[in-house]
Design a protein around this motif. Structure first.
Motif, PDB file in Angstrom:
ATOM      1  N   GLU A   1       0.132  -4.289  -8.809  1.00 53.91           N
ATOM      2  CA  GLU A   1       1.530  -4.448  -8.390  1.00 53.91           C
ATOM      3  C   GLU A   1       2.029  -3.191  -7.674  1.00 53.91           C
ATOM      4  O   GLU A   1       2.758  -3.266  -6.694  1.00 53.91           O
ATOM      5  CB  GLU A   1       2.407  -4.738  -9.618  1.00 53.91           C
ATOM      6  CG  GLU A   1       3.845  -5.043  -9.258  1.00 53.91           C
ATOM      7  CD  GLU A   1       4.706  -5.333 -10.479  1.00 53.91           C
ATOM      8  OE1 GLU A   1       4.168  -5.758 -11.508  1.00 53.91           O
ATOM      9  OE2 GLU A   1       5.911  -5.115 -10.391  1.00 53.91           O
ATOM     10  N   TYR A   2       1.605  -2.045  -8.159  1.00 53.42           N
ATOM     11  CA  TYR A   2       1.987  -0.802  -7.493  1.00 53.42           C
ATOM     12  C   TYR A   2       1.501  -0.793  -6.042  1.00 53.42           C
ATOM     13  O   TYR A   2       2.237  -0.450  -5.128  1.00 53.42           O
ATOM     14  CB  TYR A   2       1.406   0.410  -8.238  1.00 53.42           C
ATOM     15  CG  TYR A   2       1.370   1.651  -7.383  1.00 53.42           C
ATOM     16  CD1 TYR A   2       2.513   2.407  -7.182  1.00 53.42           C
ATOM     17  CD2 TYR A   2       0.208   2.030  -6.715  1.00 53.42           C
ATOM     18  CE1 TYR A   2       2.503   3.507  -6.359  1.00 53.42           C
ATOM     19  CE2 TYR A   2       0.188   3.131  -5.878  1.00 53.42           C
ATOM     20  CZ  TYR A   2       1.339   3.866  -5.703  1.00 53.42           C
ATOM     21  OH  TYR A   2       1.327   4.951  -4.864  1.00 53.42           O
TER      22      TYR A   2
ATOM     23  N   THR B   1       1.112  -4.591  -0.882  1.00 55.60           N
ATOM     24  CA  THR B   1       1.840  -4.509   0.391  1.00 55.60           C
ATOM     25  C   THR B   1       3.058  -5.420   0.388  1.00 55.60           C
ATOM     26  O   THR B   1       4.070  -5.121   1.002  1.00 55.60           O
ATOM     27  CB  THR B   1       0.912  -4.944   1.542  1.00 55.60           C
ATOM     28  OG1 THR B   1      -0.267  -4.170   1.490  1.00 55.60           O
ATOM     29  CG2 THR B   1       1.571  -4.769   2.890  1.00 55.60           C
TER      30      THR B   1
ATOM     31  N   ILE C   1       3.126   1.646   1.329  1.00 54.58           N
ATOM     32  CA  ILE C   1       2.742   0.662   2.354  1.00 54.58           C
ATOM     33  C   ILE C   1       3.599  -0.596   2.240  1.00 54.58           C
ATOM     34  O   ILE C   1       3.968  -1.000   1.141  1.00 54.58           O
ATOM     35  CB  ILE C   1       1.251   0.305   2.245  1.00 54.58           C
ATOM     36  CG1 ILE C   1       0.805  -0.556   3.422  1.00 54.58           C
ATOM     37  CG2 ILE C   1       0.965  -0.451   0.958  1.00 54.58           C
ATOM     38  CD1 ILE C   1      -0.272   0.031   4.218  1.00 54.58           C
TER      39      ILE C   1
ATOM     40  N   LEU D   1       4.150   2.552 -14.747  1.00 61.19           N
ATOM     41  CA  LEU D   1       3.658   1.224 -14.371  1.00 61.19           C
ATOM     42  C   LEU D   1       4.155   0.138 -15.322  1.00 61.19           C
ATOM     43  O   LEU D   1       4.533  -0.947 -14.899  1.00 61.19           O
ATOM     44  CB  LEU D   1       2.124   1.213 -14.340  1.00 61.19           C
ATOM     45  CG  LEU D   1       1.485   2.121 -13.289  1.00 61.19           C
ATOM     46  CD1 LEU D   1      -0.029   2.037 -13.378  1.00 61.19           C
ATOM     47  CD2 LEU D   1       1.939   1.749 -11.891  1.00 61.19           C
ATOM     48  N   THR D   2       4.128   0.425 -16.620  1.00 67.03           N
ATOM     49  CA  THR D   2       4.440  -0.645 -17.579  1.00 67.03           C
ATOM     50  C   THR D   2       5.647  -0.322 -18.452  1.00 67.03           C
ATOM     51  O   THR D   2       6.010  -1.114 -19.310  1.00 67.03           O
ATOM     52  CB  THR D   2       3.232  -0.892 -18.510  1.00 67.03           C
ATOM     53  OG1 THR D   2       2.923   0.331 -19.172  1.00 67.03           O
ATOM     54  CG2 THR D   2       2.034  -1.360 -17.728  1.00 67.03           C
TER      55      THR D   2
ATOM     56  N   ILE E   1       7.289   2.423  -9.777  1.00 66.40           N
ATOM     57  CA  ILE E   1       7.050   3.057  -8.479  1.00 66.40           C
ATOM     58  C   ILE E   1       6.179   2.119  -7.649  1.00 66.40           C
ATOM     59  O   ILE E   1       5.389   1.346  -8.193  1.00 66.40           O
ATOM     60  CB  ILE E   1       6.371   4.430  -8.608  1.00 66.40           C
ATOM     61  CG1 ILE E   1       5.083   4.320  -9.420  1.00 66.40           C
ATOM     62  CG2 ILE E   1       7.293   5.441  -9.240  1.00 66.40           C
ATOM     63  CD1 ILE E   1       4.240   5.572  -9.393  1.00 66.40           C
TER      64      ILE E   1
ATOM     65  N   VAL F   1       6.675  -2.733 -12.099  1.00 70.05           N
ATOM     66  CA  VAL F   1       6.314  -1.317 -12.065  1.00 70.05           C
ATOM     67  C   VAL F   1       7.499  -0.526 -11.508  1.00 70.05           C
ATOM     68  O   VAL F   1       8.302  -1.054 -10.750  1.00 70.05           O
ATOM     69  CB  VAL F   1       5.057  -1.062 -11.196  1.00 70.05           C
ATOM     70  CG1 VAL F   1       3.840  -1.678 -11.810  1.00 70.05           C
ATOM     71  CG2 VAL F   1       5.254  -1.564  -9.790  1.00 70.05           C
TER      72      VAL F   1
ATOM     73  N   LYS G   1       4.884  -6.383  -2.176  1.00 69.48           N
ATOM     74  CA  LYS G   1       5.903  -6.052  -3.197  1.00 69.48           C
ATOM     75  C   LYS G   1       6.207  -7.235  -4.120  1.00 69.48           C
ATOM     76  O   LYS G   1       7.369  -7.488  -4.456  1.00 69.48           O
ATOM     77  CB  LYS G   1       7.194  -5.560  -2.532  1.00 69.48           C
ATOM     78  CG  LYS G   1       6.993  -4.594  -1.391  1.00 69.48           C
ATOM     79  CD  LYS G   1       6.532  -3.246  -1.841  1.00 69.48           C
ATOM     80  CE  LYS G   1       6.202  -2.326  -0.687  1.00 69.48           C
ATOM     81  NZ  LYS G   1       5.466  -1.142  -1.104  1.00 69.48           N
TER      82      LYS G   1
ATOM     83  N   ALA H   1      -0.596  -4.245 -13.457  1.00 71.58           N
ATOM     84  CA  ALA H   1       0.391  -3.230 -13.059  1.00 71.58           C
ATOM     85  C   ALA H   1      -0.105  -2.377 -11.900  1.00 71.58           C
ATOM     86  O   ALA H   1       0.639  -2.113 -10.957  1.00 71.58           O
ATOM     87  CB  ALA H   1       0.743  -2.360 -14.255  1.00 71.58           C
TER      88      ALA H   1
ATOM     89  N   GLY I   1      10.956  -5.164 -15.748  1.00 70.14           N
ATOM     90  CA  GLY I   1       9.759  -5.982 -15.921  1.00 70.14           C
ATOM     91  C   GLY I   1       8.711  -5.764 -14.856  1.00 70.14           C
ATOM     92  O   GLY I   1       7.663  -6.386 -14.879  1.00 70.14           O
TER      93      GLY I   1
ATOM     94  N   GLN J   1       3.536  -8.443 -12.561  1.00 65.52           N
ATOM     95  CA  GLN J   1       3.614  -8.443 -14.032  1.00 65.52           C
ATOM     96  C   GLN J   1       4.573  -9.519 -14.534  1.00 65.52           C
ATOM     97  O   GLN J   1       4.277 -10.211 -15.510  1.00 65.52           O
ATOM     98  CB  GLN J   1       4.064  -7.073 -14.534  1.00 65.52           C
ATOM     99  CG  GLN J   1       3.037  -5.997 -14.313  1.00 65.52           C
ATOM    100  CD  GLN J   1       3.454  -4.693 -14.965  1.00 65.52           C
ATOM    101  OE1 GLN J   1       3.055  -4.391 -16.082  1.00 65.52           O
ATOM    102  NE2 GLN J   1       4.262  -3.916 -14.288  1.00 65.52           N
ATOM    103  N   SER J   2       5.723  -9.653 -13.856  1.00 62.93           N
ATOM    104  CA  SER J   2       6.683 -10.673 -14.282  1.00 62.93           C
ATOM    105  C   SER J   2       6.084 -12.066 -14.124  1.00 62.93           C
ATOM    106  O   SER J   2       6.297 -12.938 -14.968  1.00 62.93           O
ATOM    107  CB  SER J   2       7.954 -10.607 -13.456  1.00 62.93           C
ATOM    108  OG  SER J   2       8.431  -9.310 -13.395  1.00 62.93           O
TER     109      SER J   2
END
Lengths: 403, 445
Positions: free
Chosen positions: B420-421, B424, A53, B303-304, A49, A47, B426, B417, A45, B430-431
């Motif tokens: 989210e990538y 910093t 950072i 990403l998705t 990757i 991403v 994390k 997405a 659910g 998306q969730s």
């Protein structure tokens, strides 16, 4: 390297639930993730990757950008001491060593107390150890006089970390800047040791190195001198009675808090922060603009009642903690305004208020700390207004589309 | 109409498909349909194991809107109805049977009601999404606009999976005709620069340029005509439009799809023509690099997409498979201090930020989860008039009023997405958005 990894893997079970040292799980985890990038991978659910950072990288860049100021602070501490002794020969390494020996116990105390509390809270909350104090710990020693008594520093750091940070939930949740709270705590709790003409030049002989100064020694900072003058021709002098010019103020060879005297080194830090995109250029720029504009206005309406109004606006930025606050304090993302528009307003007001306090409150020569703290408190309000504008735009759009 | 977007994410990942790649046919002997791919669809099975089905036979229908069906993309027999915990339906597997003789004839659709019925009952509606909530559209209610995306800006996406050779312009125009019966407003088709097909009759063409997520229907809608409270828009991709059109014009279902097979762990990135729901084992067989480390096979983009095992099936939207290293078997000493140019980052604090050569990322988080520390980070990757941080906080607080006022009706998880990538801290944005959408839908319905 794999020997270290193997050792960590071997002792790891001891720190997991049921293990012997489970009470130190967070501490172990803190060290493990410090040494090795965690193996955790993306959950369903989300991403798949992630950018390289993380909070550790961000904080270490801030610490790196503080280093020039810190190193210069060591030199300047020695330089001011030698100057106060009446020396004219400045042995570079002796100066640096003197400064190093003076600040070392402060850095150790700040980190031991601060990180100790962080570790304890992280363990109590069963969370990972957060990196925020890596920056706070070094900043706090840089914005205090180099010879601040260790116990005072310990009390201030403990107060700031517990009451300004942990009670709000830890790194990322604090309302006001932790290092500044420590500084403000010291200022209000121990004013005699934190202000006046005695404290900004190191007088002792750390670990027996150097020659101690007599107790009767006094040496005012430039801002302290301004507050006591009243003519249009303000003359600032150094410890040895020589005139300080703008260049010296820029380089930072003036008495002041340990790490914030050198505008040059602050600029080096600023370049690093801006080039890496870690700090907000919007805030930095608007603090400077706010300070300049207010400085120009104050300088246009000079009055002997307010001696600081005689300083040219440009010079205002070089004195005291203004530049340091603009680059390292105002840009703390957690306590600053978080919206784009908000950042401009927030920064401008910090610059403006710092100069207003400095100029029109003659009892208190430095305004940058209070300006940042004040705007920390108002940042949520500024953001609220910006958010409200976004909401109103949306509401208006909904109405027009239905009509 | 031209739409130029600036904010977003440009990732340079190894294993992209050459622009002139040939499409290779991959025959399949089975397919699987996973109801999980269809948010908002409450599945009820209408076949049993062993039943024989034709192309277009309904496999599942929605408990709430019983018109909405998921249909079989292949003729054969139902091999298994696989259930998970609490009897949740995971997938329906169908084994291919002999080709059936069919006698298709064009469909006659006269009005909106008939058009909606046709879309719902033949499995097309399930391939669309509606805003608000990013769910399978409800066949009822006014539809303000329909946004068709013919552009995919996601990492490693190839345009051949968007403009598929099974459909021609007449198919698209027939489908737009149907969609125009459904919506009270315009049908928009967004396409990249250098679009070959020209204007599709009946639709407003929008040329979109910019980094990901410029290709997301929601992002385009937000910049053309944002969704207000109480309004509904539908979104779909070009292959779905083609499927509808071909069915209306000829009466034939077209469930073939062109899949982009890409990613750093793929030896020969390429394009495969196969069926929706095809087993990935067949698709990847000749493409994978030999390797001993753990790998992640993703149906969709990095990403998705959905992580599926080697024995998984091609999942919605049935256009891409990406293979990356998992990374959980890798040790990196003091990665936060690394100056290696191999570390992919949006931050200029990594030398890799300035590198031109493609990167080989893996599935690691590259850090620990933290509170939101950096500010203004998400905005850089979401080209909408939204304050993402505040919307996320409102979702976290389960404050419906605040969510509404901050624009939850305009967003879908996929729009977050890219942010989210780059985050910093994390945080699984998306969730969180998905939870928020589901929560507000449950509370308001």
């Amino acid at each position: 390297m794999s020997r270290l990894r193997n050792y960590l893997d071997k002792v790891k079970p001891n720190f997991e639930p049921g293990g012997k040292y489970h009470a130190f799980h967070s501490v172990f985890d803190g060290f493990e993730t410090f040494l090795y990038t965690p193996r955790t991978t993306s959950a369903p659910g989300s991403v798949h990757i992630h950018d390289s950072i993380d909070a550790k990288r961000t904080m270490i860049i801030v610490v790196l950008s503080l280093l020039p100021c810190f190193l210069f602070g060591m030199y300047n501490t020695g330089y001011q001491h030698w100057l106060a002794l009446g020396e004219t020969v400045m042995p570079f390494w002796d100066l640096v060593l003197y400064g190093f020996l003076t600040i070392l116990p402060r850095v150790v105390v700040a980190y031991v107390v601060g990180l100790g509390i962080e570790f304890a809270f992280a363990q109590w909350r069963r969370e990972e150890i957060q990196e925020g104090f890596l920056v706070t710990g070094i900043i706090v020693t840089m914005i205090c006089p180099a010879e601040i008594p260790l116990w005072m520093l310990a009390v201030a750091v403990a107060f700031a970390v517990v009451f300004a940070k942990e009670v709000f939930g830890g790194t990322g949740y604090n309302v006001v800047n932790i290092a500044l709270i420590a500084r403000a705590f010291l200022f209000f709790a121990y004013p005699a040791q934190m202000s006046g003409d005695k404290v900004y030049v190191a007088t002792g002989a750390p670990f027996g190195f150097g020659t101690p100064l007599p107790d009767t020694f006094t040496g005012a900072t430039p801002l302290g001198q301004i507050a006591t003058q009243n003519g249009p021709d303000i003359v600032l002098t150094g410890i040895n009675g020589q005139v300080i010019d703008a260049w010296q103020a820029f380089v930072g060879l003036i008495p002041g808090s340990f790490g914030e005297t050198s505008t040059l080194c602050i600029l080096i830090g600023a370049v690093l922060l801006l080039a890496t995109g870690i700090a907000s250029w919007r805030i930095m720029l608007s603090v400077v603009v706010g300070g300049l504009v207010t400085g120009l206005i104050a300088n246009a309406f000079t009055s002997p009642l307010y001696p600081a109004s005689f300083i040219p606006a440009g010079e205002q930025l070089l004195l005291g903690g203004f530049a340091f606050a603009a680059v390292f304090m105002a840009t703390d993302p957690v306590t600053a305004a978080r919206t784009t528009t908000g950042k401009y307003i927030y920064g401008f007001l910090i610059g403006a208020i710092a100069i207003i306090i400095r100029t029109y409150n003659t009892g208190y020569p430095e305004g940058a700390m209070l300006a940042v703290l004040l705007m920390n408190c108002f940042a949520p309000l500024i953001d609220h207004c910006v958010v409200q504008a976004n909401i109103n735009r949306r509401l208006k759009r909904a109405k027009t589309s239905r009509a | 109409m031209k739409l130029k977007l600036k904010k977003g994410l440009k990732l340079n990942i190894a294993g992209s498909v050459a622009p002139d790649a040939k499409i290779e046919d991959v025959a399949v002997t089975s397919v699987a349909i996973c109801p999980e791919d269809y948010p908002g669809f409450v599945p009820k099975v209408c076949v049993h194991e062993g039943d024989s089905v034709s192309i277009g036979t309904a496999l599942l229908f929605d408990k709430v809107h019983t018109d909405i069906k998921l249909v079989s993309p292949i003729a054969g027999t139902v091999r298994a109805v696989v259930r998970g915990e609490r009897r949740k339906i995971l997938r329906i597997e169908i084994a291919a049977g002999p080709k059936e003789a069919t006698n298709p004839s064009p469909m006659k659709v006269n009005d909106g009601t008939a058009a909606r019925r046709l879309l719902a009952e033949n499995g097309f509606l399930a391939l669309m999404r509606q805003r608000p909530y990013d769910i399978v559209p409800s066949p009822e209610g006014e539809v303000r606009n329909i946004f068709v995306t013919a552009i995919d800006t996601a990492p490693l996406a190839a345009s051949a999976s968007m403009v598929q050779p099974f459909f021609d312009k007449a198919d698209y125009e027939a489908a737009v005709n149907i969609l125009n019966m459904v919506t009270s407003g315009k049908v928009y088709i967004s396409h990249p620069a250098g679009w070959q097909l020209g204007d599709i009759k009946g639709a407003e063409m929008v040329e979109v340029s910019g980094p990901h997520p410029a290709g997301n229907a929601g992002v385009q809608a937000a910049n053309i005509s944002p969704v207000n409270k109480g309004e509904i828009i539908w979104t779909l991709d070009l292959p779905t439009l083609g499927r509808i059109g071909k069915y209306v014009r000829t009466g034939e279902w077209e469930w073939r799809t062109v899949v982009t097979i890409a990613g750093p762990e793929v030896n020969t990135p390429g394009l495969s023509a196969t069926l929706v729901g095809a087993p990935v084992e067949n698709l990847l067989a000749s493409h994978m690099k030999p390797a001993s480390h753990h790998r992640r096979i993703i149906s969709g983009n990095v990403l998705t997409g959905t992580a599926i095992g080697n024995d998984g099936y091609l999942r919605y939207p049935y256009r891409q498979i990406t293979v990356i290293a998992e990374g959980d078997d890798r040790d990196e000493f003091m990665g936060w201090a690394s100056l290696s140019p191999d570390k992919m980052s949006e931050s200029a604090s990594f030398p890799g930020h300035f590198r031109k050569a493609p990167f080989v990322p893996d599935a690691r988080l590259n850090g620990g989860r933290r509170a939101m520390i950096m500010s203004g980070q998400y905005e850089q990757y979401i080209p909408m008039d939204i304050l993402p941080e505040y919307l996320l906080k409102a979702i976290h607080a389960r404050d419906i009023e605040a969510m509404e006022r901050l624009g939850i009706y305009e967003v879908a998880p996929e729009d977050f997405a890219a942010a989210e990538y780059a985050d910093t801290s994390k945080i699984p944005l998306q969730s969180i958005v998905r939870e928020g959408l589901d929560y507000i839908r449950k509370e308001l319905e």
